[in-house]
Design a protein around this motif. Structure first.
Motif, PDB file in Angstrom:
ATOM      1  N   GLU A   1       7.723  -3.645  -4.203  1.00 18.08           N
ATOM      2  CA  GLU A   1       8.560  -2.445  -4.293  1.00 18.08           C
ATOM      3  C   GLU A   1       7.678  -1.215  -4.081  1.00 18.08           C
ATOM      4  OE1 GLU A   1      11.690  -1.118  -7.648  1.00 18.08           O
ATOM      5  OE2 GLU A   1       9.609  -0.799  -8.183  1.00 18.08           O
ATOM      6  N   VAL A   2       7.810  -0.580  -2.908  1.00 18.12           N
ATOM      7  CA  VAL A   2       6.954   0.575  -2.626  1.00 18.12           C
ATOM      8  C   VAL A   2       7.538   1.865  -3.177  1.00 18.12           C
ATOM      9  CG1 VAL A   2       5.766  -0.374  -0.628  1.00 18.12           C
ATOM     10  CG2 VAL A   2       7.975   0.746  -0.313  1.00 18.12           C
ATOM     11  N   LYS A   3       8.855   1.884  -3.416  1.00 19.64           N
ATOM     12  CA  LYS A   3       9.495   3.044  -4.024  1.00 19.64           C
ATOM     13  C   LYS A   3      10.391   2.559  -5.150  1.00 19.64           C
ATOM     14  CE  LYS A   3      11.892   7.326  -2.858  1.00 19.64           C
ATOM     15  NZ  LYS A   3      12.598   8.105  -1.818  1.00 19.64           N
ATOM     16  N   ASP A   4      10.302   3.230  -6.296  1.00 24.13           N
ATOM     17  CA  ASP A   4      11.036   2.780  -7.486  1.00 24.13           C
ATOM     18  C   ASP A   4      12.513   2.568  -7.196  1.00 24.13           C
ATOM     19  OD1 ASP A   4       8.746   2.911  -8.912  1.00 24.13           O
ATOM     20  OD2 ASP A   4       9.326   4.568 -10.215  1.00 24.13           O
ATOM     21  N   GLY A   5      12.991   1.361  -7.507  1.00 26.30           N
ATOM     22  CA  GLY A   5      14.414   1.078  -7.414  1.00 26.30           C
ATOM     23  C   GLY A   5      14.945   0.833  -6.016  1.00 26.30           C
ATOM     24  N   VAL A   6      14.064   0.864  -5.001  1.00 33.46           N
ATOM     25  CA  VAL A   6      14.506   0.651  -3.617  1.00 33.46           C
ATOM     26  C   VAL A   6      14.052  -0.739  -3.175  1.00 33.46           C
ATOM     27  CG1 VAL A   6      14.360   1.444  -1.233  1.00 33.46           C
ATOM     28  CG2 VAL A   6      14.376   3.114  -3.108  1.00 33.46           C
ATOM     29  N   ALA A   7      15.016  -1.572  -2.780  1.00 34.38           N
ATOM     30  CA  ALA A   7      14.698  -2.935  -2.364  1.00 34.38           C
ATOM     31  C   ALA A   7      13.859  -2.924  -1.088  1.00 34.38           C
ATOM     32  CB  ALA A   7      15.991  -3.721  -2.131  1.00 34.38           C
ATOM     33  N   PRO A   8      12.907  -3.845  -0.969  1.00 32.29           N
ATOM     34  CA  PRO A   8      12.075  -3.886   0.235  1.00 32.29           C
ATOM     35  C   PRO A   8      12.896  -4.295   1.456  1.00 32.29           C
ATOM     36  CG  PRO A   8      11.666  -5.802  -1.147  1.00 32.29           C
ATOM     37  CD  PRO A   8      12.553  -4.906  -1.935  1.00 32.29           C
ATOM     38  N   SER A   9      12.565  -3.738   2.594  1.00 27.96           N
ATOM     39  CA  SER A   9      13.261  -4.061   3.840  1.00 27.96           C
ATOM     40  C   SER A   9      12.802  -5.422   4.358  1.00 27.96           C
ATOM     41  CB  SER A   9      12.953  -3.004   4.899  1.00 27.96           C
ATOM     42  OG  SER A   9      11.573  -3.063   5.251  1.00 27.96           O
ATOM     43  N   PRO A  10      13.574  -6.046   5.255  1.00 27.78           N
ATOM     44  CA  PRO A  10      13.134  -7.304   5.864  1.00 27.78           C
ATOM     45  C   PRO A  10      11.772  -7.170   6.545  1.00 27.78           C
ATOM     46  CG  PRO A  10      15.461  -6.952   6.303  1.00 27.78           C
ATOM     47  CD  PRO A  10      14.966  -5.703   5.646  1.00 27.78           C
ATOM     48  N   ALA A  11      11.539  -6.030   7.197  1.00 25.67           N
ATOM     49  CA  ALA A  11      10.240  -5.819   7.848  1.00 25.67           C
ATOM     50  C   ALA A  11       9.114  -5.785   6.818  1.00 25.67           C
ATOM     51  CB  ALA A  11      10.273  -4.522   8.657  1.00 25.67           C
ATOM     52  N   ARG A  12       9.378  -5.129   5.686  1.00 23.93           N
ATOM     53  CA  ARG A  12       8.381  -5.066   4.616  1.00 23.93           C
ATOM     54  C   ARG A  12       8.058  -6.471   4.096  1.00 23.93           C
ATOM     55  NH1 ARG A  12       4.156  -2.923   2.207  1.00 23.93           N
ATOM     56  NH2 ARG A  12       4.122  -3.227  -0.034  1.00 23.93           N
ATOM     57  N   LEU A  13       9.094  -7.275   3.897  1.00 25.68           N
ATOM     58  CA  LEU A  13       8.886  -8.631   3.386  1.00 25.68           C
ATOM     59  C   LEU A  13       8.132  -9.495   4.400  1.00 25.68           C
ATOM     60  CD1 LEU A  13      12.321  -9.238   1.652  1.00 25.68           C
ATOM     61  CD2 LEU A  13      10.109  -8.891   0.544  1.00 25.68           C
ATOM     62  N   ALA A  14       8.436  -9.309   5.679  1.00 28.27           N
ATOM     63  CA  ALA A  14       7.729 -10.070   6.716  1.00 28.27           C
ATOM     64  C   ALA A  14       6.246  -9.711   6.726  1.00 28.27           C
ATOM     65  CB  ALA A  14       8.351  -9.791   8.086  1.00 28.27           C
ATOM     66  N   LYS A  15       5.956  -8.421   6.570  1.00 29.78           N
ATOM     67  CA  LYS A  15       4.566  -7.967   6.538  1.00 29.78           C
ATOM     68  C   LYS A  15       3.838  -8.529   5.314  1.00 29.78           C
ATOM     69  CE  LYS A  15       1.728  -3.792   6.343  1.00 29.78           C
ATOM     70  NZ  LYS A  15       1.718  -2.344   6.121  1.00 29.78           N
ATOM     71  N   LEU A  16       4.513  -8.505   4.157  1.00 25.43           N
ATOM     72  CA  LEU A  16       3.912  -9.046   2.940  1.00 25.43           C
ATOM     73  C   LEU A  16       3.641 -10.544   3.069  1.00 25.43           C
ATOM     74  CD1 LEU A  16       5.963  -7.234   0.141  1.00 25.43           C
ATOM     75  CD2 LEU A  16       3.501  -7.034   0.524  1.00 25.43           C
ATOM     76  N   ALA A  17       4.584 -11.270   3.667  1.00 18.21           N
ATOM     77  CA  ALA A  17       4.401 -12.711   3.845  1.00 18.21           C
ATOM     78  C   ALA A  17       3.185 -12.989   4.733  1.00 18.21           C
ATOM     79  CB  ALA A  17       5.650 -13.334   4.454  1.00 18.21           C
ATOM     80  N   ALA A  18       3.022 -12.191   5.782  1.00 15.63           N
ATOM     81  CA  ALA A  18       1.869 -12.360   6.673  1.00 15.63           C
ATOM     82  C   ALA A  18       0.565 -12.065   5.922  1.00 15.63           C
ATOM     83  CB  ALA A  18       2.006 -11.445   7.890  1.00 15.63           C
ATOM     84  N   THR A  19       0.577 -11.010   5.115  1.00 12.66           N
ATOM     85  CA  THR A  19      -0.610 -10.652   4.320  1.00 12.66           C
ATOM     86  C   THR A  19      -0.950 -11.766   3.337  1.00 12.66           C
ATOM     87  OG1 THR A  19      -0.139  -8.281   4.477  1.00 12.66           O
ATOM     88  CG2 THR A  19      -1.544  -8.985   2.655  1.00 12.66           C
ATOM     89  N   MET A  20       0.070 -12.312   2.694  1.00  9.30           N
ATOM     90  CA  MET A  20      -0.158 -13.365   1.708  1.00  9.30           C
ATOM     91  C   MET A  20      -0.748 -14.614   2.359  1.00  9.30           C
ATOM     92  SD  MET A  20       3.265 -12.941  -0.651  1.00  9.30           S
ATOM     93  CE  MET A  20       2.870 -14.361  -1.697  1.00  9.30           C
TER      94      MET A  20
END
Length: 288
Positions: free
Chosen positions: A203-222
């Motif tokens: 969660e990069v901003k309080d209370g705002v759900a992560p976007s699909p692009a954000r989740l894809a980037k996080l998965a790649a980082t992980m």
């Protein structure tokens, strides 16, 4: 001053530390209910009544409990307002992380929970030395006759805390440098104390759900950094961590960000017993 002073703390963490210092010498109450999300808390008119007759008010500061200023102003007791003998901003004297700007203005009314610096400093257990010191000083100011017992109570608690800290550090020592993803930016102080590496937050901003692009980037980082554990909190949505776990093979571990946020975290020492034990177990079992 009454024989048994009332201490009102904004959070369960500060209330637990106040109880650790005072024992049965004071009545201690937390304003934010157990298991409530403290960063989403909005006071009700009944919360103003909790401040009535309080000898000491203890707050997190740094914009985390910004709503307290309006209540204190309405309550009108100078002794527990800024500068008063019973006013404690527990962040004073803490080595803060993620400080914004060149100075910390204690009067800042920024409504964003991370407006001045990262406010989750109670999650470094050694910061309890500074916090309990400030609480003890305030109790001694308002009830000087208690000085000896308050100092003894704090000393006994700090001794217990340091003994447990040695155990917690030993438990997490094999996992030094372990890479984690967290849902919310709650854990920098905990990570610094126990030498863990929070690679990113969902969660990069309080209370705002992560976007699909954000989740894809996080998965790649992980996958790239071999992150095997996602730290989650009881108040946060579970869909994004679950999706990342499915995509990467990581495990989701629920930790308690505050006293009372989970049943096992009933007081300040129990908070770390639970978090350290749960995280150490997850890191030991996580696939390589």
């Amino acid at each position: 001053m009454a024989q048994t002073p009332r201490i009102v703390a904004t959070t369960g963490d500060l209330a637990s530390l106040a109880r650790a210092v005072t024992g049965d010498l004071a009545q201690v109450e937390a304003m934010i209910p157990p298991a409530a999300d403290p960063e989403a808390f909005e006071p009700r008119p009944s919360d103003l009544a909790k401040l009535k007759g309080a000898a000491i008010v203890v707050r997190v500061g740094l914009g985390f409990d910004h709503w307290l200023d309006k209540l204190l102003s309405a309550q009108g007791d100078a002794s527990v307002n800024r500068g008063g003998s019973g006013y404690v901003d527990a962040s004073i004297g803490i080595a803060l992380l993620e400080v914004k700007g060149s100075s910390i203005d204690p009067a800042n009314r920024d409504g964003h929970a991370h407006g001045l610096a990262n406010p989750h400093y109670w999650l470094d257990p050694l910061n309890a030395e500074v916090i309990t010191g400030a609480i003890a000083e305030a109790v001694i100011r308002v009830s000087p006759a208690m000085s000896e017992k308050i100092i003894a109570g704090r000393d006994a608690f700090i001794a217990r805390l340091k003994a447990r800290l040695a155990e917690w550090e030993q438990r997490l020592a094999p996992h030094r440098g372990a890479r984690l993803i967290a849902y919310h930016n709650t854990w920098p102080y905990f990570a610094r104390r126990f030498r863990l590496n929070i690679v990113d937050v969902i969660e990069v901003k309080d209370g705002v759900a992560p976007s699909p692009a954000r989740l894809a980037k996080l998965a790649a980082t992980m996958r790239e950094q071999k992150v095997r554990v996602i730290v989650h909190e009881p108040f946060e949505p579970e869909d994004a961590p679950a999706l990342l776990a499915r995509r990467t093979g990581a495990v989701v571990v629920k930790l308690a960000p505050s006293v009372g946020s989970m049943p096992a975290a009933a007081d300040y020492l129990a908070l770390f017993d639970y978090n350290v034990g749960t995280l150490a177990q997850a890191l030991s079992a996580a696939p390589n």
